[in-house]
Design a protein around this motif. Sequence first.
Motif, mmCIF file in Angstrom:
data_model
loop_
_atom_site.group_PDB
_atom_site.id
_atom_site.type_symbol
_atom_site.label_atom_id
_atom_site.label_comp_id
_atom_site.label_asym_id
_atom_site.label_seq_id
_atom_site.Cartn_x
_atom_site.Cartn_y
_atom_site.Cartn_z
ATOM 1 N N TYR A 113 0.821 -1.209 0.000
ATOM 2 C CA TYR A 113 0.000 0.000 0.000
ATOM 3 C C TYR A 113 0.856 1.261 0.000
ATOM 4 O O TYR A 113 0.545 2.239 -0.682
ATOM 5 C CB TYR A 113 -0.936 0.027 1.202
ATOM 6 N N GLU A 114 1.933 1.257 0.768
ATOM 7 C CA GLU A 114 2.818 2.433 0.796
ATOM 8 C C GLU A 114 3.490 2.644 -0.554
ATOM 9 O O GLU A 114 3.632 3.782 -1.014
ATOM 10 C CB GLU A 114 3.852 2.286 1.905
ATOM 11 N N GLU A 115 3.896 1.559 -1.201
ATOM 12 C CA GLU A 115 4.506 1.677 -2.534
ATOM 13 C C GLU A 115 3.472 2.184 -3.540
ATOM 14 O O GLU A 115 3.768 3.050 -4.371
ATOM 15 C CB GLU A 115 5.059 0.325 -2.978
ATOM 16 N N PHE A 116 2.257 1.663 -3.468
ATOM 17 C CA PHE A 116 1.196 2.130 -4.368
ATOM 18 C C PHE A 116 0.897 3.602 -4.114
ATOM 19 O O PHE A 116 0.694 4.372 -5.047
ATOM 20 C CB PHE A 116 -0.073 1.289 -4.202
ATOM 21 N N ASP A 117 0.925 3.988 -2.851
ATOM 22 C CA ASP A 117 0.682 5.389 -2.498
ATOM 23 C C ASP A 117 1.728 6.296 -3.141
ATOM 24 O O ASP A 117 1.401 7.320 -3.722
ATOM 25 C CB ASP A 117 0.690 5.558 -0.981
ATOM 26 N N ARG A 118 2.981 5.918 -3.059
ATOM 27 C CA ARG A 118 4.049 6.729 -3.669
ATOM 28 C C ARG A 118 3.888 6.821 -5.188
ATOM 29 O O ARG A 118 4.145 7.860 -5.786
ATOM 30 C CB ARG A 118 5.421 6.152 -3.323
ATOM 31 N N ALA A 119 3.439 5.743 -5.806
ATOM 32 C CA ALA A 119 3.323 5.710 -7.265
ATOM 33 C C ALA A 119 2.035 6.360 -7.775
ATOM 34 O O ALA A 119 2.054 7.055 -8.791
ATOM 35 C CB ALA A 119 3.389 4.259 -7.752
ATOM 36 N N SER A 120 0.919 6.134 -7.065
ATOM 37 C CA SER A 120 -0.370 6.551 -7.620
ATOM 38 C C SER A 120 -1.317 7.214 -6.637
ATOM 39 O O SER A 120 -2.295 7.816 -7.042
ATOM 40 C CB SER A 120 -1.085 5.333 -8.218
#
Length: 118
Positions: free
Chosen positions: A43-50
């Motif tokens: 979720y944190e990686e997705f947050d940074r990307a999108s």
Amino acid sequence: MRLIATLLVAAIPIGAAAEGFSTEDLGSTDTEAQCMERARLVYEEFDRASGVNEIVAGNWTISAFDVLKPAYDAHITCAYGPEDTTRATLVVYGSNEGDTEERTTIAQRMKAMWEAWE
């Protein structure tokens, strides 16, 4: 009257908007804690990307709200699986403001992020 009804039906937009769920089996992890940490990292990686508005963790589930935009939410469960493992499942929900293709793409991207942590 029939003509008016036909014109009204023809005027209804038939877009890709579709309420529904996209589900991905994320496989097994050794422990519930490991599954929860991995879900948080996804979720944190997705947050940074999108973009993700909020991440909320429970005891064995973790949710991301307003994923990409307010039309989508994601939920990962970390439930007991066979042979003393933990089974992870991702569900992405899309409201009528979203569309099926975009919802499915979000689920596939999150699954790919999950698999990248292996």
